[in-house]
Design a protein around this motif. Structure first.
Motif, PDB file in Angstrom:
ATOM      1  N   MET A 208       0.826  -1.200   0.000  1.00  0.00           N
ATOM      2  CA  MET A 208       0.000   0.000   0.000  1.00  0.00           C
ATOM      3  C   MET A 208       0.866   1.258   0.000  1.00  0.00           C
ATOM      4  SD  MET A 208      -3.048   1.030   2.644  1.00  0.00           S
ATOM      5  CE  MET A 208      -3.668   2.699   2.776  1.00  0.00           C
ATOM      6  N   ALA A 209       1.959   1.238   0.770  1.00  0.00           N
ATOM      7  CA  ALA A 209       2.857   2.397   0.802  1.00  0.00           C
ATOM      8  C   ALA A 209       3.495   2.622  -0.565  1.00  0.00           C
ATOM      9  CB  ALA A 209       3.927   2.193   1.868  1.00  0.00           C
ATOM     10  N   TYR A 210       3.978   1.551  -1.202  1.00  0.00           N
ATOM     11  CA  TYR A 210       4.582   1.682  -2.528  1.00  0.00           C
ATOM     12  C   TYR A 210       3.558   2.163  -3.556  1.00  0.00           C
ATOM     13  CZ  TYR A 210       8.631  -0.882  -0.731  1.00  0.00           C
ATOM     14  OH  TYR A 210       9.728  -1.260  -0.020  1.00  0.00           O
ATOM     15  N   CYS A 211       2.360   1.600  -3.493  1.00  0.00           N
ATOM     16  CA  CYS A 211       1.319   1.973  -4.443  1.00  0.00           C
ATOM     17  C   CYS A 211       0.892   3.427  -4.248  1.00  0.00           C
ATOM     18  CB  CYS A 211       0.117   1.037  -4.288  1.00  0.00           C
ATOM     19  SG  CYS A 211      -1.160   1.242  -5.545  1.00  0.00           S
ATOM     20  N   ALA A 212       0.824   3.877  -2.994  1.00  0.00           N
ATOM     21  CA  ALA A 212       0.482   5.273  -2.716  1.00  0.00           C
ATOM     22  C   ALA A 212       1.530   6.214  -3.291  1.00  0.00           C
ATOM     23  CB  ALA A 212       0.343   5.489  -1.210  1.00  0.00           C
ATOM     24  N   ALA A 213       2.812   5.808  -3.222  1.00  0.00           N
ATOM     25  CA  ALA A 213       3.874   6.631  -3.800  1.00  0.00           C
ATOM     26  C   ALA A 213       3.706   6.745  -5.313  1.00  0.00           C
ATOM     27  CB  ALA A 213       5.232   6.046  -3.454  1.00  0.00           C
ATOM     28  N   VAL A 214       3.337   5.633  -5.956  1.00  0.00           N
ATOM     29  CA  VAL A 214       3.138   5.652  -7.408  1.00  0.00           C
ATOM     30  C   VAL A 214       1.955   6.536  -7.777  1.00  0.00           C
ATOM     31  CG1 VAL A 214       2.511   4.251  -9.415  1.00  0.00           C
ATOM     32  CG2 VAL A 214       4.184   3.390  -7.760  1.00  0.00           C
ATOM     33  N   ILE A 215       0.848   6.386  -7.044  1.00  0.00           N
ATOM     34  CA  ILE A 215      -0.344   7.204  -7.332  1.00  0.00           C
ATOM     35  C   ILE A 215      -0.043   8.679  -7.094  1.00  0.00           C
ATOM     36  CG2 ILE A 215      -2.693   7.729  -6.576  1.00  0.00           C
ATOM     37  CD1 ILE A 215      -3.072   4.754  -6.042  1.00  0.00           C
ATOM     38  N   GLY A 216       0.643   8.988  -5.987  1.00  0.00           N
ATOM     39  CA  GLY A 216       0.989  10.375  -5.703  1.00  0.00           C
ATOM     40  C   GLY A 216       1.895  10.968  -6.771  1.00  0.00           C
ATOM     41  N   THR A 217       2.861  10.183  -7.237  1.00  0.00           N
ATOM     42  CA  THR A 217       3.760  10.655  -8.293  1.00  0.00           C
ATOM     43  C   THR A 217       2.999  10.925  -9.589  1.00  0.00           C
ATOM     44  OG1 THR A 217       5.648   9.470  -7.350  1.00  0.00           O
ATOM     45  CG2 THR A 217       5.755  10.030  -9.689  1.00  0.00           C
ATOM     46  N   LEU A 218       2.132   9.984  -9.972  1.00  0.00           N
ATOM     47  CA  LEU A 218       1.338  10.173 -11.191  1.00  0.00           C
ATOM     48  C   LEU A 218       0.401  11.372 -11.056  1.00  0.00           C
ATOM     49  CD1 LEU A 218       0.422   6.460 -12.031  1.00  0.00           C
ATOM     50  CD2 LEU A 218       2.127   7.917 -13.162  1.00  0.00           C
TER      51      LEU A 218
END
Length: 259
Positions: A208-218
């Motif tokens: 979830m932390a990694y995925c949140a970083a990807v979503i935030g970056t996008l």
């Protein structure tokens, strides 16, 4: 635009693991209260000729300590946070208005001005982001146990209140580095929305932390691109992009998790 993109990505990556704990603990309003306290920090920095970053962190930490000390004194948490958050915001605005020799554009602090990020701002964002990620990596297991089961945390020798203070410190740092990107009024959204969107897609805390970083970056890159095309404010555009990703993940998340 390159500096703006790097700033947005830096804040998104730093906010991702912290946003997960904000979602898990259902403390989104604490993020907003911390952000509002940043305005008071800006006012105090101007009044006493202090650097902005330490003053903002100090004000945000003071807000967190106040909440911790007053918790359990007969006030509901949402009521307590509402009183402190709006008091800090109002006190900051009043203080700025009393500084006759200071001319300050508060819109840059309230809504962000990512296109005005300088090289020194960029260094602050990435160094602060590295400190936040280091702190969260160091305290990850303890914070996770304290979040999921406080009784188990006590049995394991972990003090949940101490871990909450580490979380408050990390949140204060995020607010300090993100204030130039999305502003005080939108920081809580950047904390909560990517993490909430990631929750629909994954099954483990780390994922979830990694995925949140990807979503935030996008969201940061997509929001900047949209602001460039439509000539809209960059900070709010980033939050709108994050909201679009949230809706998309909410729709496709159940199908992914089912598989």
């Amino acid at each position: 635009m390159v500096r703006a993109a790097l700033a947005g990505v830096g804040v998104a990556i730093a906010a991702a693991p912290l946003g997960c704990f904000v979602v898990w603990r259902r403390m989104a309003y604490l993020g907003e209260a911390t952000a509002h306290a940043a305005v008071l920090g800006v006012a105090l920095a101007l009044a006493f000729s202090l650097p902005f970053l330490p003053a903002i962190v100090a004000a945000a930490l003071a807000m967190g300590l106040t909440v911790t000390l007053l918790r359990g004194k007969g006030f509901a948490m949402d009521t307590l946070l509402g009183v402190i958050a709006h008091t800090a915001l109002a006190a900051g605005l009043v203080t700025v208005s009393l500084l006759a020799d200071v001319r300050l554009d508060l819109n840059a602090f309230l809504f962000g001005d990512i296109l005005a990020v300088t090289k020194s701002d960029l260094a602050t964002i990435w160094i602060g982001g590295a400190l936040i990620l280091g702190l969260m990596t160091w305290r990850w297991s303890a914070l996770l146990v304290a979040t999921l089961n406080p009784d188990l945390a006590y049995a394991s020798g972990i003090d949940p209140k101490r871990e909450e203070m580490w979380l408050t410190l990390a949140m204060a740092l995020v607010v300090a580095v993100a204030i130039k990107v999305v502003g005080v009024l939108l920081i809580a959204a950047l904390l909560v929305i990517p993490a909430a969107g990631a929750r629909s897609l994954v099954k483990t805390p780390e994922a979830m932390a990694y995925c949140a970083a990807v979503i935030g970056t996008l969201a940061a890159l997509g929001g900047l691109w949209g602001a460039y095309l439509a000539d809209t404010p960059a900070g709010p555009s980033i939050v709108c992009a994050a909201a679009i990703f949230f809706v998309a993940t909410a729709l496709i998340g159940p199908m992914i998790r089912k598989d």
